[in-house]
Design an enzyme around this catalytic site. Sequence first.
Site, PDB file in Angstrom:
ATOM      1  N   ALA A  71       6.988 -43.387  50.335  1.00 36.87           N
ATOM      2  CA  ALA A  71       6.625 -44.990  50.540  1.00 36.87           C
ATOM      3  C   ALA A  71       6.762 -45.324  48.894  1.00 36.87           C
ATOM      4  CB  ALA A  71       5.373 -44.923  50.362  1.00 36.87           C
ATOM      5  N   GLY A  91      13.303 -22.407  43.260  1.00 39.60           N
ATOM      6  CA  GLY A  91      14.038 -23.583  43.501  1.00 39.60           C
ATOM      7  C   GLY A  91      14.628 -23.727  42.551  1.00 39.60           C
ATOM      8  N   GLN A 144      18.209 -42.318  50.311  1.00 37.24           N
ATOM      9  CA  GLN A 144      18.242 -42.858  51.995  1.00 37.24           C
ATOM     10  C   GLN A 144      18.249 -41.463  52.761  1.00 37.24           C
ATOM     11  OE1 GLN A 144      22.203 -43.993  52.926  1.00 37.24           O
ATOM     12  NE2 GLN A 144      22.903 -41.690  54.310  1.00 37.24           N
ATOM     13  N   PHE A 171       8.090 -37.653  40.728  1.00 34.09           N
ATOM     14  CA  PHE A 171       8.586 -39.237  40.630  1.00 34.09           C
ATOM     15  C   PHE A 171       9.570 -38.866  39.623  1.00 34.09           C
ATOM     16  CE2 PHE A 171       4.488 -38.918  42.598  1.00 34.09           C
ATOM     17  CZ  PHE A 171       4.402 -40.271  43.784  1.00 34.09           C
ATOM     18  N   THR A 181      15.764 -30.411  50.705  1.00 31.79           N
ATOM     19  CA  THR A 181      15.412 -30.768  52.077  1.00 31.79           C
ATOM     20  C   THR A 181      16.295 -31.597  52.169  1.00 31.79           C
ATOM     21  OG1 THR A 181      13.785 -32.236  50.989  1.00 31.79           O
ATOM     22  CG2 THR A 181      12.830 -30.317  51.515  1.00 31.79           C
ATOM     23  N   CYS A 214      18.594 -38.674  47.095  1.00 32.58           N
ATOM     24  CA  CYS A 214      16.770 -39.122  47.351  1.00 32.58           C
ATOM     25  C   CYS A 214      16.477 -40.216  48.709  1.00 32.58           C
ATOM     26  CB  CYS A 214      16.096 -38.732  46.579  1.00 32.58           C
ATOM     27  SG  CYS A 214      15.874 -37.227  46.288  1.00 32.58           S
ATOM     28  N   ARG A 267      25.845 -36.984  44.016  1.00 33.27           N
ATOM     29  CA  ARG A 267      25.225 -36.881  45.380  1.00 33.27           C
ATOM     30  C   ARG A 267      24.598 -38.130  46.211  1.00 33.27           C
ATOM     31  NH1 ARG A 267      20.486 -32.580  45.664  1.00 33.27           N
ATOM     32  NH2 ARG A 267      20.305 -33.737  43.795  1.00 33.27           N
TER      33      ARG A 267
END
Length: 461
Positions: free
Chosen positions: A219, A12, A275, A159, A88, A273, A343
Site C-alpha cells: 500500500a 540476502g 512497478q 521502507f 522477489t 520496487c 533497475r
Amino acid sequence: APVEVKKICCIGAGYVGGPTCAVIPHIQVTIVDLNQQRIDAWNSDTLPIYEPGLDEVVKAARGKNLFFSTDVDKAIEEADLIFVSVNTPTKKSGIGAGFAADLKFLQLATRRIAEVAKSSKIVVEKSTVPCRTADAMRTILEANSKPGCHFDILSNPEFLAEGTAIEDLFGPDRVLIGSLQTEQGLSACQSLANVYANWVPRERILTVGLWSSELSKLAANAMLAQRISSVNALSAICEATGANIDEVAYAVGKDTRMGSKFLKASVGFGGSCFQKDILNLVYLSESLHLPEVAKYWRAVVEMNEYQKSRFANKVVNTLFNTITGKKIAILGWAFKKDTGDTRESPSITLANHFLTEKARIDIYDPQVTESQIWLDLTDYGDIPAEPIKPHVKISETVEEACKNAEAIVICTEWDEFKTLDWQKIYDNCPRPAFVFDGRLILDRKALTDIGFKVISIGTGD
Ligand code: NAD
Ligand code: UGA
C-alpha cells in the site's frame, strides 16, 4: 517472556540486507548470500552498492559485530533471529507472469532454514511479498522442522529509499512488525521490537497483524507511486496549457492534508520496487476477484509508461521529427540521484527509444559502471550488443558526452548537473542547442540566456 536476540542472521546481502543490518548496534549480525562476488565486495574496500554514509557505517562495524559470509548454514544455525531479505522480482513466466512476485528465492531460503535449524528461531520476512506469504513460510517451516524446533514468523517490511538509506534506517518514520496475535506470536514480535528499540523510539515501532503488515508495504509503495503518476499526468496538462507543474505541485502540496513531498514531476519513476509492487497489488486484487481495484492500481503503472514515451517522443518531435544519425547525450543512468542502482531506470527506456529511432547516444553517469550500462542495454544478454555498439558511447565526463550533441537529455537529478559550466557545453554544441530537462533541476532562465532551447517536463514552451 520474549527471547533476547543475541545473534542475527540475514539471508540476502543486497540493497536491503546490507544497509539494514549494518546499522544494528551491539548484536552480532552475519549477513549471508549465495553470491560469492557480492560477499567478497562487502568484505573489501569497494562495497557492492553505492549509498551515501554506508562506507562509514560498514567500516565501523565490520569484524566487530558485523560479518559477511557465504556460509549460509552456519549463520542460520547460530542465529536466534533470521531476516529473509532476498529478491522477489516479478515473475517472467507461468501463472501470473508479468504481475505476480516470484517467490522462488524466498522459498529456497525458507527451506534452507528448515533443513539446517537445530533450535527454535524467529524468522522475519523482510523482503516485499504478497499478502499471506508469511503463512506459506510457516507451512514450509513446520512441515520440515526437526523435533523441538519451533519457528515464529514475523513480517517486518522495509521502507528505506535508496540514496537516503542510512538516514532512513537511523531515523525511520516507523518500523512495522506484523505477527500472529497469539501469545507466542506477540512474544516474538516483542523480541524483534526490542532489537529496534536500541535506536528507534518505542512509539515509532508499530505492531500489527501479519496480513496488515504485508499489505501496508504494498500500500505504501502504491500510494507513493500514485502521487508521482498523478503529478506526471498533470504535467501533460501543463505542457498543453502553459501552466507550470512546479508551481501547481507547490500550491497543491501546501495543503497540510497533502504535504509537499513526492510531488516532483519527472521523466517517470524507476527503481526495483514501485512497478513490481504495484503489479503485485494488481495481481492480488485480480485473485481476490476485485477487477475494479486492479484496474485502478494498474493505471498508476500505465501513466508512468505514458510519461516515459511522451518524453521520448517530445525529444524526437522537437528535433524536427527525426533523430536518425543525430547524437543525443543522456545525462544520468541511475534511477535516481545518489545511487548506482539502475533497475527499471527510465534512462533505459529512453535510450532504447532513441536507438530504435537510429540515433547515436552518449551516456554519462557519475556512479554507474560501463559494464552495468551494457547489461541494461542488452537486457542482461537477451538483446545482442553487436548491432547497437556503433550507436552507443559511454563517457567519463559530462563535457565529453555533450560534445557535438544535438540534444542533451537530463534523466537523473544528480546535483552536479545543476552546476555545470553550461556556457562551455553550449560552445561545443551545434545550433539550435536543445536541452531536455526530464527532472526540472536546471535554471531555465540562465540556460536560455546562454542560448539553449530548454524543454522541460510540465512547462509550456
Ligand atoms: P537484491 O537483489 O539487491 O538482493 C537480494 C540478495 O539475495 C541477492 O544478493 C541474492 O544473491 C540473494 N539471495 C537470493 N536467494 C538467496 C538464497 N536462497 N540464499 C542466500 N542469498 C540469496 O534485492 P534488494 O533490493 O535488496 O531487495 C530485497 C527485497 O527487499 C525485495 O523483496 C525488495 O522488494 C525489498 N525492498 C527493496 C528496497 C530497495 O530499496 N531496494 C526497499 C524496500 C524493500
Ligand atoms: C521507494 C520508497 O520511497 C521506499 O519507501 C521503499 O522502501 C522502496 O521504494 C522500496 O520498497 O523499494 P526508492 O525506489 O529507493 O524507494 O526511491 P524513491 O525515492 O521512492 O524514488 C523512486 C522513483 O520515483 C525514482 O525514479 C524517483 O526519481 C521517482 N520520483 C520520486 C519522482 O519522479 N518524483 C518524486 O517526487 C519522487
